[in-house]
Design a protein around this motif. Structure first.
Motif, short mmCIF file in Angstrom:
data_model
loop_
_atom_site.label_atom_id
_atom_site.label_comp_id
_atom_site.label_asym_id
_atom_site.label_seq_id
_atom_site.Cartn_x
_atom_site.Cartn_y
_atom_site.Cartn_z
N THR A 254 0.82 -1.68 0.02
CA THR A 254 0.00 0.41 0.05
C THR A 254 0.68 1.20 0.24
OG1 THR A 254 0.01 -0.30 2.10
CG2 THR A 254 -2.08 -1.35 1.72
N SER A 255 0.85 2.18 -0.64
CA SER A 255 1.38 3.61 -0.50
C SER A 255 1.04 4.17 -0.05
CB SER A 255 1.18 4.06 -1.67
OG SER A 255 1.75 5.15 -1.81
N THR A 256 2.18 5.04 1.25
CA THR A 256 1.27 5.92 2.23
C THR A 256 0.71 7.28 1.06
OG1 THR A 256 3.08 5.41 3.42
CG2 THR A 256 2.05 7.04 3.93
N LYS A 257 2.12 7.38 0.44
CA LYS A 257 1.32 8.80 -0.61
C LYS A 257 -0.20 8.15 -1.54
CE LYS A 257 1.75 11.07 -4.45
NZ LYS A 257 2.74 10.85 -6.02
N ASN A 258 -0.89 7.53 -1.29
CA ASN A 258 -1.96 7.15 -2.36
C ASN A 258 -2.73 7.71 -0.75
OD1 ASN A 258 -4.18 6.52 -3.41
ND2 ASN A 258 -4.34 4.20 -3.25
N PHE A 259 -2.27 7.39 0.11
CA PHE A 259 -3.62 7.34 1.70
C PHE A 259 -3.46 8.86 1.94
CE2 PHE A 259 -3.36 8.14 6.17
CZ PHE A 259 -4.79 7.13 6.58
N GLU A 260 -2.37 9.59 2.31
CA GLU A 260 -2.41 11.05 2.39
C GLU A 260 -3.43 11.57 0.73
OE1 GLU A 260 1.39 11.44 2.11
OE2 GLU A 260 2.34 10.06 4.34
N ILE B 5 -5.66 10.17 -0.74
CA ILE B 5 -6.98 10.07 0.10
C ILE B 5 -7.45 11.05 1.23
CG2 ILE B 5 -8.64 8.60 0.98
CD1 ILE B 5 -7.25 6.43 -0.72
N MET B 6 -6.60 11.03 2.04
CA MET B 6 -7.27 12.57 3.73
C MET B 6 -7.02 13.28 3.36
SD MET B 6 -8.07 10.21 6.15
CE MET B 6 -8.12 11.32 6.40
N SER B 7 -6.12 13.91 2.46
CA SER B 7 -6.58 15.32 1.51
C SER B 7 -7.77 16.11 0.98
CB SER B 7 -5.33 15.69 1.13
OG SER B 7 -5.04 16.82 0.36
N LYS B 8 -8.24 15.05 -0.26
CA LYS B 8 -9.03 15.15 -0.95
C LYS B 8 -9.66 15.54 0.36
CE LYS B 8 -11.53 13.41 -4.97
NZ LYS B 8 -12.97 14.12 -4.65
N PHE B 9 -10.18 13.85 0.81
CA PHE B 9 -11.10 14.02 2.21
C PHE B 9 -11.39 15.25 3.12
CE2 PHE B 9 -12.48 13.51 6.25
CZ PHE B 9 -13.74 13.45 5.96
N LEU B 10 -10.70 16.04 3.59
CA LEU B 10 -10.55 17.29 4.31
C LEU B 10 -10.60 18.52 3.74
CD1 LEU B 10 -7.68 16.63 6.49
CD2 LEU B 10 -9.70 16.36 7.27
#
Length: 136
Positions: free
Chosen positions: A96-102, A104-109
């Motif tokens: 899993t990519s940490t960048k991918n998670f970040e 996703i979280m950035s877009k959500f916020l």
């Protein structure tokens, strides 16, 4: 075959009502309630069945007066094995990519903040248009 609860038989749709369908099985007529037609919510039973359709039904119950309750959805359940599926634990786990998670979280916020601002503006604009009327 004698009709008894648990039997799965083929029958013919002889009548359709708003609450269910009457199915003829072995010379007798039973009712499939609308809630027993499909696994999903059924608003209009006529979207699922029409008269003279051949259907598989499961006998749910037969009461003392001879009323037969049937189910189409219970007759069509695929039997699942009681044994759990084999899992290959030696296979590599996907990375899993940490960048991918970040991302996703950035877009959500960002989306959440925009929605919050829209709600806030809407509430403020509603507050300006309403006035209190005095009772008296």
């Amino acid at each position: 075959m004698t009709l008894k609860a648990g039997n799965i038989l083929e029958g013919t749709v002889v009548n359709i009502t708003n609450f269910g369908a009457f199915i003829e099985i072995e010379g007798k007529t039973g009712l499939v309630h609308i809630s027993e037609v499909a696994d999903t919510f059924v608003k209009d039973i006529r979207e699922y069945l029409k008269e003279q359709d051949k259907v598989r039904v499961k006998v749910i119950s037969i009461d003392d007066k001879g009323k037969i309750s049937l189910s189409i959805k219970q007759a069509n359940i695929n039997k699942k094995s009681a044994r759990p599926a084999e899992i290959d634990w030696s296979a590599e786990k996907p990375k899993t990519s940490t960048k991918n998670f970040e991302d996703i979280m950035s877009k959500f916020l960002k989306d959440s903040e925009e929605r919050f601002q829209d709600i806030k503006k809407h509430q403020e604009s509603r507050g300006k248009n309403y006035s209190r009327k005095s009772i008296g």
